[in-house]
Design a protein around this motif. Structure first.
Motif, mmCIF file in Angstrom:
data_model
loop_
_atom_site.group_PDB
_atom_site.id
_atom_site.type_symbol
_atom_site.label_atom_id
_atom_site.label_comp_id
_atom_site.label_asym_id
_atom_site.label_seq_id
_atom_site.Cartn_x
_atom_site.Cartn_y
_atom_site.Cartn_z
ATOM 1 N N TRP A 20 -16.167 -30.283 -25.902
ATOM 2 C CA TRP A 20 -15.385 -29.160 -25.205
ATOM 3 C C TRP A 20 -15.041 -29.758 -23.834
ATOM 4 C CZ3 TRP A 20 -14.183 -25.482 -27.915
ATOM 5 C CH2 TRP A 20 -15.215 -25.049 -29.044
ATOM 6 N N SER A 82 -20.923 -22.163 -28.886
ATOM 7 C CA SER A 82 -19.528 -21.650 -29.272
ATOM 8 C C SER A 82 -19.559 -20.587 -30.515
ATOM 9 C CB SER A 82 -18.759 -23.008 -29.878
ATOM 10 O OG SER A 82 -19.383 -23.497 -31.160
ATOM 11 N N CYS A 84 -17.784 -19.380 -33.530
ATOM 12 C CA CYS A 84 -17.035 -19.707 -34.734
ATOM 13 C C CYS A 84 -16.482 -18.572 -35.639
ATOM 14 C CB CYS A 84 -17.810 -20.772 -35.325
ATOM 15 S SG CYS A 84 -18.301 -22.349 -34.373
ATOM 16 N N ARG A 93 -11.994 -21.479 -36.836
ATOM 17 C CA ARG A 93 -12.062 -22.164 -35.659
ATOM 18 C C ARG A 93 -13.215 -21.864 -34.785
ATOM 19 N NH1 ARG A 93 -8.342 -17.990 -33.076
ATOM 20 N NH2 ARG A 93 -9.550 -16.977 -31.413
ATOM 21 N N ASP A 95 -14.484 -21.348 -30.761
ATOM 22 C CA ASP A 95 -14.275 -21.195 -29.388
ATOM 23 C C ASP A 95 -15.414 -21.133 -28.427
ATOM 24 O OD1 ASP A 95 -11.350 -20.490 -29.957
ATOM 25 O OD2 ASP A 95 -12.002 -18.502 -30.439
ATOM 26 N N ASN A 108 -10.507 -23.081 -26.176
ATOM 27 C CA ASN A 108 -10.330 -23.594 -27.837
ATOM 28 C C ASN A 108 -10.676 -25.004 -28.012
ATOM 29 O OD1 ASN A 108 -8.002 -24.671 -27.407
ATOM 30 N ND2 ASN A 108 -6.763 -23.209 -28.118
ATOM 31 N N GLU A 109 -10.671 -25.509 -29.171
ATOM 32 C CA GLU A 109 -10.988 -26.651 -29.523
ATOM 33 C C GLU A 109 -10.010 -27.652 -29.167
ATOM 34 O OE1 GLU A 109 -13.735 -26.415 -33.475
ATOM 35 O OE2 GLU A 109 -11.657 -25.665 -33.597
#
Length: 119
Positions: A20, A82, A84, A93, A95, A108-109
């Motif tokens: 991150w 995070s 997912c 995804r 975040d 975001n990734e």
């Protein structure tokens, strides 16, 4: 069968942690703050809305300017804090939410940052 797929998907992504991109002053959400995401709808500055339902359902509604429409899926909180999401279209995804000063920001990734409008 569908439930088995989501269990596999979540177990496959649960231990994955992204690198991150945090900025000075970013503060990760606490465990209680992450749990409190359930039942919240977050509105972004482009008028898109993320809804985290208490039962683990997720939806993102695009603003009319961005074509409208809603993407549905399920979410879980990963070990790294995070959130997912597994979408019904097969995409996934994760975040990360942080406090940046007085703002709540989704990262975001890719490292892109999306501030959330205050409640």
């Amino acid at each position: 069968m569908r439930l088995a797929f989501f269990v596999w998907l979540f177990s496959a992504t649960a231990g994955v942690s992204a690198e991150w991109t945090l900025r000075a002053g970013d503060t990760l959400l606490s465990a209680p703050e992450l749990r409190d995401m359930a039942g919240r709808t977050l509105v972004f500055y482009d008028d898109g809305q993320s809804k985290y339902s208490a039962g683990g359902s997720y939806s993102y509604t695009y603003s009319p300017v961005n074509g409208g429409g809603t993407a549905f899926g399920t979410y879980h909180i990963a070990e790294d804090g995070s959130i997912c999401t597994a979408f019904q279209n097969g995409l996934t995804r994760c975040d990360l939410f942080v406090h940046s000063g007085s703002r709540l920001v989704l990262i975001n990734e890719k490292g892109e940052r999306y501030p959330v409008r205050p409640d």
